[in-house]
Design an enzyme around this catalytic site. Structure first.
Site, PDB file in Angstrom:
ATOM      1  N   GLU A  97      28.070 -65.150  31.111  1.00  0.00           N
ATOM      2  CA  GLU A  97      28.260 -63.465  31.487  1.00  0.00           C
ATOM      3  C   GLU A  97      29.661 -63.230  31.011  1.00  0.00           C
ATOM      4  O   GLU A  97      30.314 -64.030  31.315  1.00  0.00           O
ATOM      5  CB  GLU A  97      28.091 -63.638  33.092  1.00  0.00           C
ATOM      6  N   ASP A 127      35.232 -56.105  42.657  1.00  0.00           N
ATOM      7  CA  ASP A 127      35.686 -57.624  42.425  1.00  0.00           C
ATOM      8  C   ASP A 127      36.810 -57.889  43.383  1.00  0.00           C
ATOM      9  O   ASP A 127      37.622 -57.111  43.663  1.00  0.00           O
ATOM     10  CB  ASP A 127      36.091 -57.791  41.028  1.00  0.00           C
ATOM     11  N   TYR A 159      19.583 -60.724  39.808  1.00  0.00           N
ATOM     12  CA  TYR A 159      20.866 -61.417  40.314  1.00  0.00           C
ATOM     13  C   TYR A 159      21.095 -61.087  41.712  1.00  0.00           C
ATOM     14  O   TYR A 159      21.190 -59.916  42.260  1.00  0.00           O
ATOM     15  CB  TYR A 159      22.190 -60.550  39.618  1.00  0.00           C
TER      16      TYR A 159
END
Ligand SMILES: Cc1ncc(COP(=O)(O)O)c(C=O)c1O
Lengths: 276, 403
Positions: free
Chosen positions: A51, A62, A177
């Site tokens: 990734e 994030d 995911y």
């Protein structure tokens, strides 16, 4: 239809009877050359899927590690087209390891969706994870991606419950995911049993491989996840290792890429040992 | 482009104003945002919600705010008659209270136990901390480190009110970074937390919800203007950070074609420099903070830092409805520089005895540019959306005065 590189990789993993290791690094962190060296070394270090983060100025999902990583890359001149250059350079010697670009929509929108997809495909990208494109905006980038024969991998979370899961799984391809925690990257880890239950719940709804990420930091955690899921995703912990090998000006110290790859190798050993 | 029958029907059910708006958020937030939308739709249809809103608006915020004819300023400028909608007189000192009141009532309806907010100038943070004190809810306010330094009085106010103020070091430490960190908090604590967004931006339904709560400004002003002058104004003027006070004034007038409307962005050092906050004048469409809108950004789609002397306007984006109104040409968007705002700030203090916030000082700077050239029977209505107590240190420093 022939298998894509990503489908083949998960099929091979299944055949080998082990879970995979998905590694996240930011493209261009801390600089283009060092980043390319790391990415080129990842397959040998044991990464099954790469990734690659597309740096963005405002990475809302994030935590501090990846925020800082993104900013380092941008300060050293990284751009979306250089991210594609990096993939192109990687593909010169590697045709087997899938590369998934992960990031936020705005740089792609500014690049132009059609042009970006064409350029990414030529460069050797296999798919995308775009954090801020929920199914409600599939017409924008997801559908054009699938039309190009590339993968659009969706994040599902502990809040993806009830009637929403089919909506999220629809148009997802390659793998799913599972974000194992509520929150941003690089923070807490979910318990093994919570992950186990969530993966089981997903598996009941989809035949796609399930990768689990967010909060996985150690070879032991990666190994545990890989026993229940098809792959474990590790990001912030790799980036922390990278950061430990920067000088005061945030430039790479000698041996940075070896140190990062060494850490990846310990993760890979964990994952590989997990089902024997 | 065809002209719509009404400018007041947006957004569509997916939260779009033309190509703008939408909900570009991480999956973790999506179910909650849908829940907020559902709860808001239900609240809107519930007379008891409106009744609660009206009660606190009247008795706690102090609404309706006066419509004031600025006679001396009018004479001084020598042209159009100038009226102010005096939202600076609201409890907490700005229009922000109108929105926080609405959202906190919604949060209570939804059973949320914790409130978070982002703030730039600190006005939204103060308003949020205030209502959290009133309703006894824990409150966390994210504020950029740069803004904490230049809006110290508001930081102290928030703390007095019992809020926790978290300094945000990332980026340039201003409003956009505070919003990033508030969103990060929200994904982490999604179940018990309600995020009170302070401007008419963010993912749907926030832009429409904030607009609806702020539209009380325009609705009151329309009625008050009819009473005072027997007609609608010729020109509306409001400053634009994210655009909430502006859309609040503008929205009820959008279909009154005879009313010209101008939003004033912050030109900082000048829109031709790289130090400004004029997203419509100097930006292009992109996706940030959950919506598509005009953004200050580079050729790679990286968001650029805004600059304005006014912390409340220091944002590289703008609410999506403004982007649409700009696109279809219903609203005209101008800009005023730091220097012009500072001059207007001092002028209003001396001429009318009103110390405005630096944000509406930008609107006033525009008024001083256009009023002299307008006929004396024309009417300008400006949103005086905040008072300047919070800004006196910034202004003193800019003027080289030590206090
Ligand atoms: C007094 C005042 N006016 C205007 C603004 C800008 O916000 P908006 O454009 O949403 O009204 C702020 C923001 O902090 C403010 O405090």
């Amino acid at each position: 239809m022939s298998q894509t590189r990503l489908e083949k990789r998960f099929a091979d993993l299944k055949e080998e009877g082990r879970g995979g290791l998905v590694t996240f690094v930011t493209a261009g962190d801390p600089d283009f050359e060092t980043s390319l060296e790391i990415v080129k070394g990842l397959p040998d270090a044991g990464a099954d899927v790469i990734e690659l983060g597309m740096p963005f100025s405002d990475p809302m999902a994030d935590g501090p590690a990846i925020q800082a990583s993104s900013l380092r890359a941008l300060r050293n001149g990284m751009t979306l087209s250089k991210t594609l250059d990096l993939v192109r350079a990687f593909r010169q010697d590697n045709q087997d390891t899938p590369i998934i670009l992960m990031g936020y929509y705005n740089p792609i929108y500014i690049y132009g969706v059609d042009k970006f997809l064409a350029d990414a495909k030529t460069a050797g990208v296999d798919g995308f994870i775009i954090v801020d494109l929920p199914p409600e905006h599939d017409d924008e980038f997801c559908i054009p991606t699938l039309d190009q024969g590339l993968h659009f991998i969706r994040l599902t979370t502990p809040t993806t419950v009830g009637g929403r899961l089919p909506k999220v799984l629809n148009n997802t391809s390659g793998f799913v995911y599972y974000v194992s925690i509520l929150g941003i990257t690089g923070t807490a880890a979910a318990s093994d049993s919570a992950i186990h239950d969530a993966v089981a719940r997903l598996k009941a709804e989809t035949d796609l491989p399930v990768a689990v990420g967010f909060g996985i930091r150690t070879p032991e955690q990666a190994a545990n996840v890989a026993t229940v899921a098809d792959a474990a995703v590790v990001g912030s912990a790799i980036i922390d290792t990278l950061k430990e090998n920067l000088d005061d000006d945030n430039q790479a110290k000698p041996g940075l890429s070896q140190a990062v790859l060494e850490y990846v190798r310990t993760l890979a050993d964990g994952v590989r040992g997990s089902r024997t | 482009m065809t002209t719509p029958n009404s400018y007041m029907n947006g957004p569509d059910e997916r939260g779009h104003f033309g190509i703008f708006g939408g909900r570009y958020v991480a999956e973790t937030l999506m179910p909650l945002i849908l829940e907020v939308e559902k709860a808001y739709d239900a609240a809107k249809a519930d007379p008891s919600f409106q009744k609660d809103y009206d009660y606190y608006a009247k008795h706690y915020v102090g609404r309706p705010s006066p419509l004031y004819f600025a006679e001396r300023l009018t004479r001084e400028l020598g042209g159009a008659k100038i009226y102010f909608k005096r939202d600076e007189l609201n409890h907490t000192g700005s229009h922000k209270a109108n929105n926080v009141l609405g959202q906190i009532l919604l949060a209570r309806r939804m059973g949320k136990k914790r409130i978070i907010a982002e703030t730039g100038a600190g006005q939204h943070g103060v308003a949020t901390a205030t209502f959290c004190a009133l309703f006894n809810l824990p409150c966390v306010v994210y504020m950029g480190a740069t803004d904490i330094a230049r809006q110290a009085p508001n930081v102290f106010r928030m703390k007095l009110l019992g809020a926790e103020v978290i300094g945000v070091e990332s980026g340039t430490g201003t409003l956009k970074d505070a919003m990033n960190d508030a969103l990060r908090d929200w994904v982490t604590n999604v179940e018990e937390t309600f995020y009170i967004i302070g401007t008419a931006a963010g993912p749907h339904p926030y832009p429409v919800m904030v607009r609806d709560f702020q539209s009380i400004i325009g609705r009151e002003a329309k009625e008050q203007m009819r009473e005072a002058e027997g007609r609608l104004p010729d020109q509306l003027v409001a400053c634009i950070g994210g655009g909430s006070n502006a859309i609040g004034l503008f929205h009820p007038f959008l279909d009154d074609k005879e009313v010209a409307i101008t939003g004033v962005e912050a030109a900082g050092f000048g829109v031709k420099t790289d130090k400004h906050a004029a997203s419509l004048t100097g930006g292009k469409p992109g996706v940030l903070h959950g919506n598509r809108t005009f953004l200050l950004q580079d050729d790679d789609g990286q968001i650029q830092d805004a600059h304005s002397i006014s912390a409340g306007l220091d944002y590289p984006g703008i609410g999506p409805e403004h982007s649409w109104l700009h696109d279809i040409g219903r609203v005209n968007y101008a800009s005023a520089s730091d220097t012009e705002a500072l001059e207007a700030f001092q002028m209003l203090s001396k001429v009318e005895g009103i110390i405005p916030a630096l944000e509406p000082a930008h609107a006033l700077a525009h008024v001083t540019k256009i009023a002299p050239d307008m006929d004396k029977d024309k009417i300008i209505l400006m949103n005086l959306c905040g008072r300047g107590d919070k800004d006196i240190f910034t202004v003193a420093e800019a003027l080289g005065v030590e206090i």
